[in-house]
Design an enzyme around this catalytic site. Structure first.
Site, PDB file in Angstrom:
ATOM      1  N   HIS A   1       0.831  -1.218   0.000  1.00 44.16           N
ATOM      2  CA  HIS A   1       0.000   0.000   0.000  1.00 44.16           C
ATOM      3  C   HIS A   1       0.861   1.263   0.000  1.00 44.16           C
ATOM      4  O   HIS A   1       0.430   2.301   0.504  1.00 44.16           O
ATOM      5  CB  HIS A   1      -0.950   0.036   1.200  1.00 44.16           C
ATOM      6  CG  HIS A   1      -1.706  -1.239   1.421  1.00 44.16           C
ATOM      7  ND1 HIS A   1      -2.960  -1.453   0.900  1.00 44.16           N
ATOM      8  CD2 HIS A   1      -1.375  -2.366   2.092  1.00 44.16           C
ATOM      9  CE1 HIS A   1      -3.383  -2.674   1.258  1.00 44.16           C
ATOM     10  NE2 HIS A   1      -2.420  -3.254   1.981  1.00 44.16           N
TER      11      HIS A   1
ATOM     12  N   SER B   1      13.498  22.511 -15.850  1.00 44.89           N
ATOM     13  CA  SER B   1      12.244  23.227 -16.038  1.00 44.89           C
ATOM     14  C   SER B   1      12.547  24.546 -16.745  1.00 44.89           C
ATOM     15  O   SER B   1      13.609  25.135 -16.546  1.00 44.89           O
ATOM     16  CB  SER B   1      11.599  23.489 -14.682  1.00 44.89           C
ATOM     17  OG  SER B   1      10.764  24.623 -14.754  1.00 44.89           O
TER      18      SER B   1
ATOM     19  N   LYS C   1      14.993  22.841 -10.767  1.00 46.48           N
ATOM     20  CA  LYS C   1      14.369  21.540 -11.002  1.00 46.48           C
ATOM     21  C   LYS C   1      15.229  20.563 -11.796  1.00 46.48           C
ATOM     22  O   LYS C   1      15.961  20.934 -12.696  1.00 46.48           O
ATOM     23  CB  LYS C   1      13.057  21.740 -11.789  1.00 46.48           C
ATOM     24  CG  LYS C   1      12.006  22.495 -11.020  1.00 46.48           C
ATOM     25  CD  LYS C   1      11.164  21.591 -10.161  1.00 46.48           C
ATOM     26  CE  LYS C   1      10.369  20.675 -11.024  1.00 46.48           C
ATOM     27  NZ  LYS C   1       9.157  20.203 -10.425  1.00 46.48           N
TER      28      LYS C   1
ATOM     29  N   GLU D   1       9.027   9.056 -16.440  1.00 38.26           N
ATOM     30  CA  GLU D   1       7.635   9.520 -16.601  1.00 38.26           C
ATOM     31  C   GLU D   1       7.108   9.162 -17.988  1.00 38.26           C
ATOM     32  O   GLU D   1       5.986   8.679 -18.145  1.00 38.26           O
ATOM     33  CB  GLU D   1       7.554  11.043 -16.416  1.00 38.26           C
ATOM     34  CG  GLU D   1       7.718  11.504 -14.989  1.00 38.26           C
ATOM     35  CD  GLU D   1       7.847  13.022 -14.929  1.00 38.26           C
ATOM     36  OE1 GLU D   1       6.835  13.718 -15.094  1.00 38.26           O
ATOM     37  OE2 GLU D   1       8.976  13.508 -14.726  1.00 38.26           O
TER      38      GLU D   1
END
Ligand code: ARG
Length: 462
Positions: A156, A277, A283, A290
């Protein structure tokens, strides 16, 4: 421009028909398979005395010329030619004259496309399996260094029990081993020749299907022509194999995304596989994992679309089937690129064992060990042990510490049957190494798993 099939037609084709009906823009990828299939077919026609050896020689030579034109970029791909089969035959006939028109004896585009596409897909099953193999090699080599490195095992996405990092990586090796086996099995199962099925019913010419099957590397000849010309199970299989493999890649990618966040900090991707970014200078984004996760969507879609194309088709060939190729090509390209970039991203990432170790100190990972101790050492039923351990966890929470850091005095206050021998059992390394059952996380068991995968990769023939 005159169509090859225009004998019974009075009017020319609309330009919309060309754009809508043609597959040449994408099936040209099959040129090698198509030419090899034609050479095999011509040689068989000659051996069976259906064409002369002069005709056969001219065809084979002409096809070699077409092949070199395609490979050196001088071949003219015209949408009006509809598909690669007709484009190649047309060019062949320009090059060698009448003999070119004999090549299609005892053959139809229906068995021709089935041969080309099937052989391409079979080859790609093996290519992809090879790429999975190199990915597994990287996983295994990282695992070799981390059979003692603790990380929180989760269920979980909550801290559950301590495991070692190698054990975690080898879970993915197990998935990829299954994937490789699936690709191998599909290549083997579908390796039968459609050539000679002609349009749907076979042919009255005295052909030798075994001969063309052998020449083209097939293991045998298909059993029923009506089935064969419209069978696309091989395409569905590779789509399913890719979808399942990408689902595994997506799960691993999800973990890479989580692990590279500040909250986890378990890994750092190399700058070469991360991006910045445009607005936030600080960033470093994990775009590669992804996108791998995102690309799973398109390969799932490709599987669904071919299943849908096939579901209502009456026997035998229907033009709907032409919709089989683009999705398969897209899934194959996606799979190949994904496997390569994931392998490189893994090979170059930094593993931060300190952060992993620190994360193990929260979440009372060794709570189950206290319950197991009460069962084994104090003869307490597991349910009761579970309850007592719950009390210990509550006490640790109240003190703001991990259960593994409770003092002996605290533990005894919770249950006086607990004696000092409990103390090492709550240590995290001990807890991990206690799970010695088959397939468990204990370092000795992880090493067995490592040996299994090393051996598997060594023996694997593709
Ligand atoms: N371009 C077609 C395809 O990809 C080839 C087979 C066409 N056969 C036919 N009878 N129209 O499916």
């Amino acid at each position: 421009m005159e169509k090859m099939w225009s004998g019974r037609f009075q009017e020319g084709a609309s330009s919309l028909l060309d754009a809508f009906n043609a597959s040449i823009m994408f099936d040209r990828r099959l040129y090698k398979e198509d030419i090899e299939g034609s050479v095999a077919h011509a040689r068989m026609l000659q051996k069976q005395n259906i064409i002369t050896s002069e005709e056969c020689d001219a065809i084979v030579k002409g096809l070699a010329q077409v092949l070199s034109e395609i490979e050196n970029g001088t071949f003219e791909w015209r949408i009006a030619d509809e598909d690669l089969h007709m484009a190649i035959e047309k060019r062949l006939t320009v090059l060698i004259g009448e003999a070119g028109g004999k090549l299609h004896t005892a053959r139809s585009r229906n068995d021709q496309v089935a041969v080309d596409f099937r052989r391409y897909v079979i080859r790609k099953n093996t290519d992809i399996a090879r790429l999975i193999k190199s990915l597994m090699e990287v996983l295994v080599s990282i695992a070799e260094k981390h059979t003692e490195t603790l990380i929180p095992g989760m269920t979980h996405l909550q801290h559950a029990q301590p495991i070692n990092f190698a054990f975690h990586l080898l879970a993915y090796a197990a998935m990829f081993e299954r994937d490789i086996e699936r690709f191998k099995q599909s290549a083997r199962r579908n390796n039968i020749s459609p050539l000679g099925c002609a349009a749907l019913a076979g042919t009255p010419h005295n052909i030798d299907r075994d001969m063309t099957a052998r020449t083209l590397g097939f293991e045998g000849v298909s059993i029923n022509c009506l089935d064969t010309v419209s069978d696309r199970d091989f395409a569905l299989e590779i789509l399913f194999n890719i979808a399942t493999m990408m689902m595994h890649i997506s799960r691993l990618s999800e973990e890479l995304v989580l692990w590279s966040s500040y909250e986890f900090g378990f890994i750092e991707l190399s700058d070469a596989y991360a991006t910045g970014s445009s607005i936030m200078p600080q960033k470093k984004n994990p775009d590669v994992p992804e996108l791998l996760r995102g690309k799973t969507g398109r390969v799932n879609g490709n599987l669904m679309s071919l299943l849908t194309v096939m579901k209502g088709l009456p026997l035998a060939y229907n033009k709907d089937t032409q919709e089989d190729k683009e999705g398969v090509f897209d899934s194959i390209d996606t799979a190949e690129l994904s496997l390569e970039i994931l392998r490189e991203a893994l090979a170059t990432m930094q593993v931060k064992t300190d952060a992993m170790q620190r994360a193990c100190k929260v979440g009372h990972l060794s709570a189950t060990d206290l319950a197991d101790y009460l069962v084994a050492h104090c003869n307490v039923p597991f349910r009761t042990a579970h309850f007592i351990t719950g009390k210990a966890v509550a006490r640790a929470e109240a003190l703001g510490i991990d259960v593994s850091d409770l003092s002996f005095e605290e533990l005894q206050r919770i249950d006086e049957r607990i004696d000092e021998s409990v103390m090492p059992k709550l240590q995290l390394q001990h807890s991990m190494n206690a799970r010695t059952s088959q397939g468990g996380t204990a370092t000795v068991r992880t090493l067995e798993q490592l040996i299994h995968f090393e051996h598997y990769l060594q023996e694997l023939e593709l």
